[in-house]
Design a protein around this motif. Sequence first.
Motif, PDB file in Angstrom:
ATOM      1  N   GLN A 103       0.826  -1.208   0.000  1.00 59.18           N
ATOM      2  CA  GLN A 103       0.000   0.000   0.000  1.00 59.18           C
ATOM      3  C   GLN A 103       0.861   1.259   0.000  1.00 59.18           C
ATOM      4  O   GLN A 103       0.483   2.276  -0.590  1.00 59.18           O
ATOM      5  CB  GLN A 103      -0.913   0.004   1.231  1.00 59.18           C
ATOM      6  N   GLU A 104       2.027   1.188   0.646  1.00 61.34           N
ATOM      7  CA  GLU A 104       2.895   2.361   0.750  1.00 61.34           C
ATOM      8  C   GLU A 104       3.889   2.469  -0.398  1.00 61.34           C
ATOM      9  O   GLU A 104       4.168   3.569  -0.878  1.00 61.34           O
ATOM     10  CB  GLU A 104       3.660   2.328   2.071  1.00 61.34           C
ATOM     11  N   CYS A 105       4.428   1.320  -0.833  1.00 66.03           N
ATOM     12  CA  CYS A 105       5.571   1.351  -1.753  1.00 66.03           C
ATOM     13  C   CYS A 105       5.316   0.690  -3.100  1.00 66.03           C
ATOM     14  O   CYS A 105       6.122   0.848  -4.024  1.00 66.03           O
ATOM     15  CB  CYS A 105       6.785   0.694  -1.096  1.00 66.03           C
ATOM     16  N   GLY A 106       4.266  -0.116  -3.200  1.00 63.64           N
ATOM     17  CA  GLY A 106       3.984  -0.806  -4.453  1.00 63.64           C
ATOM     18  C   GLY A 106       4.506  -2.237  -4.479  1.00 63.64           C
ATOM     19  O   GLY A 106       5.411  -2.595  -3.717  1.00 63.64           O
ATOM     20  N   ASP A 107       3.927  -3.050  -5.373  1.00 67.20           N
ATOM     21  CA  ASP A 107       4.299  -4.461  -5.465  1.00 67.20           C
ATOM     22  C   ASP A 107       5.768  -4.655  -5.834  1.00 67.20           C
ATOM     23  O   ASP A 107       6.450  -5.497  -5.267  1.00 67.20           O
ATOM     24  CB  ASP A 107       3.420  -5.168  -6.511  1.00 67.20           C
ATOM     25  N   ASP A 108       6.229  -3.889  -6.808  1.00 64.88           N
ATOM     26  CA  ASP A 108       7.580  -4.098  -7.323  1.00 64.88           C
ATOM     27  C   ASP A 108       8.640  -3.859  -6.253  1.00 64.88           C
ATOM     28  O   ASP A 108       9.625  -4.602  -6.158  1.00 64.88           O
ATOM     29  CB  ASP A 108       7.830  -3.178  -8.521  1.00 64.88           C
ATOM     30  N   ALA A 109       8.460  -2.826  -5.447  1.00 63.33           N
ATOM     31  CA  ALA A 109       9.447  -2.524  -4.406  1.00 63.33           C
ATOM     32  C   ALA A 109       9.496  -3.626  -3.351  1.00 63.33           C
ATOM     33  O   ALA A 109      10.584  -4.049  -2.932  1.00 63.33           O
ATOM     34  CB  ALA A 109       9.104  -1.182  -3.745  1.00 63.33           C
ATOM     35  N   VAL A 110       8.331  -4.128  -2.938  1.00 68.83           N
ATOM     36  CA  VAL A 110       8.301  -5.194  -1.932  1.00 68.83           C
ATOM     37  C   VAL A 110       8.888  -6.476  -2.500  1.00 68.83           C
ATOM     38  O   VAL A 110       9.654  -7.176  -1.833  1.00 68.83           O
ATOM     39  CB  VAL A 110       6.856  -5.431  -1.440  1.00 68.83           C
ATOM     40  N   ARG A 111       8.542  -6.800  -3.739  1.00 68.89           N
ATOM     41  CA  ARG A 111       9.076  -8.007  -4.375  1.00 68.89           C
ATOM     42  C   ARG A 111      10.591  -7.917  -4.511  1.00 68.89           C
ATOM     43  O   ARG A 111      11.312  -8.883  -4.238  1.00 68.89           O
ATOM     44  CB  ARG A 111       8.422  -8.212  -5.743  1.00 68.89           C
ATOM     45  N   SER A 112      11.080  -6.764  -4.927  1.00 66.43           N
ATOM     46  CA  SER A 112      12.520  -6.574  -5.092  1.00 66.43           C
ATOM     47  C   SER A 112      13.248  -6.757  -3.772  1.00 66.43           C
ATOM     48  O   SER A 112      14.317  -7.385  -3.714  1.00 66.43           O
ATOM     49  CB  SER A 112      12.789  -5.177  -5.657  1.00 66.43           C
ATOM     50  N   ALA A 113      12.682  -6.226  -2.706  1.00 68.81           N
ATOM     51  CA  ALA A 113      13.319  -6.369  -1.393  1.00 68.81           C
ATOM     52  C   ALA A 113      13.291  -7.811  -0.922  1.00 68.81           C
ATOM     53  O   ALA A 113      14.280  -8.327  -0.389  1.00 68.81           O
ATOM     54  CB  ALA A 113      12.616  -5.463  -0.391  1.00 68.81           C
TER      55      ALA A 113
END
Length: 312
Positions: free
Chosen positions: A233-243
């Motif tokens: 919700q805060e950073c987007g799917d791509d950022a969470v997946r990348s992390a």
Amino acid sequence: MIYALLLLVSAVVVCVSAPSVLSRIDSIKCDPALLIGAWLAAIAGVVVAVIGSSIVLLLPGHGLHLIPSFMTSHWPWHRMIAHGASTPVEQVTGIVAVILFSAIGTCFSVRLVVANKKRIRKSEKHIAVLEAVAQTDHRQPEVLRLSHEDPIAFSISGVRDRIVITDGVFQLGEDAVAAVFAHERAHLRGHHHSIVGCTRVLAECLPFVPLFRHAHPAIAELVELSADASAVQECGDDAVRSALVRMVFRCTPSVALAMADRAIERRLLRLSRRRRRRGPVRRVILRIAAVALVTFIPFPLAVGLLHLVVLA
């Protein structure tokens, strides 16, 4: 009396059937916070149903003398638990049983409180050790930064809440770093450490109860999915997946919740699926509805079905 007995039996039915029903709900498609609420509501419903029905069954006269007279004279529901006068033997047996039942409940409640205090003390010890070797930033006093090249992050909740993060995380990129912080803050904000700790105690104390035995591993996975959802919700799917794909799993304190410690494949699968975003108001309404559904529907339904069986 029959309805109190049926309510007790319905609690047993929910204890046995709820794990299989809740486990079949796809956590990849469903809101994980909603499922956490459903598991906790089922546990709370069972506890309340067992305590309430047991007290009614064990008290002399099934506790009718404790009900105000204006309620028993105008409301017909009191007939559901009445069955005539209690004999002296039944009265003594009921009082002794209530005392024993209360003692068991008190011991169990004390164990929950003691276990939570033990978790907090253990967390504070880990925090004290980490603060001695970590770098701190006055702008983010809750963040402890360790000098280590591997990207590792976890949170600890005690009297103080702390997020522990290594230098390696800051090499992942700005978006990934923001996702890591959002994930760990979601754990602290949602009191996930306490929830996981309490369900662990329930599973250890009453492993023969299917609902309690299955709740801990299910909720331990769901809190990670929930934290991921908050980070999305805060950073987007791509950022969470990348992390998530670049984080390193290491042994962390048992009281900690690390970003890369469980259900990595399921979490990546959930992140890979595009989902329709719901507004905050709609999410809250759905979660409240789910909790109410799990708490109030199974028990009256089970009582009704069991009553039909008895009448048949």
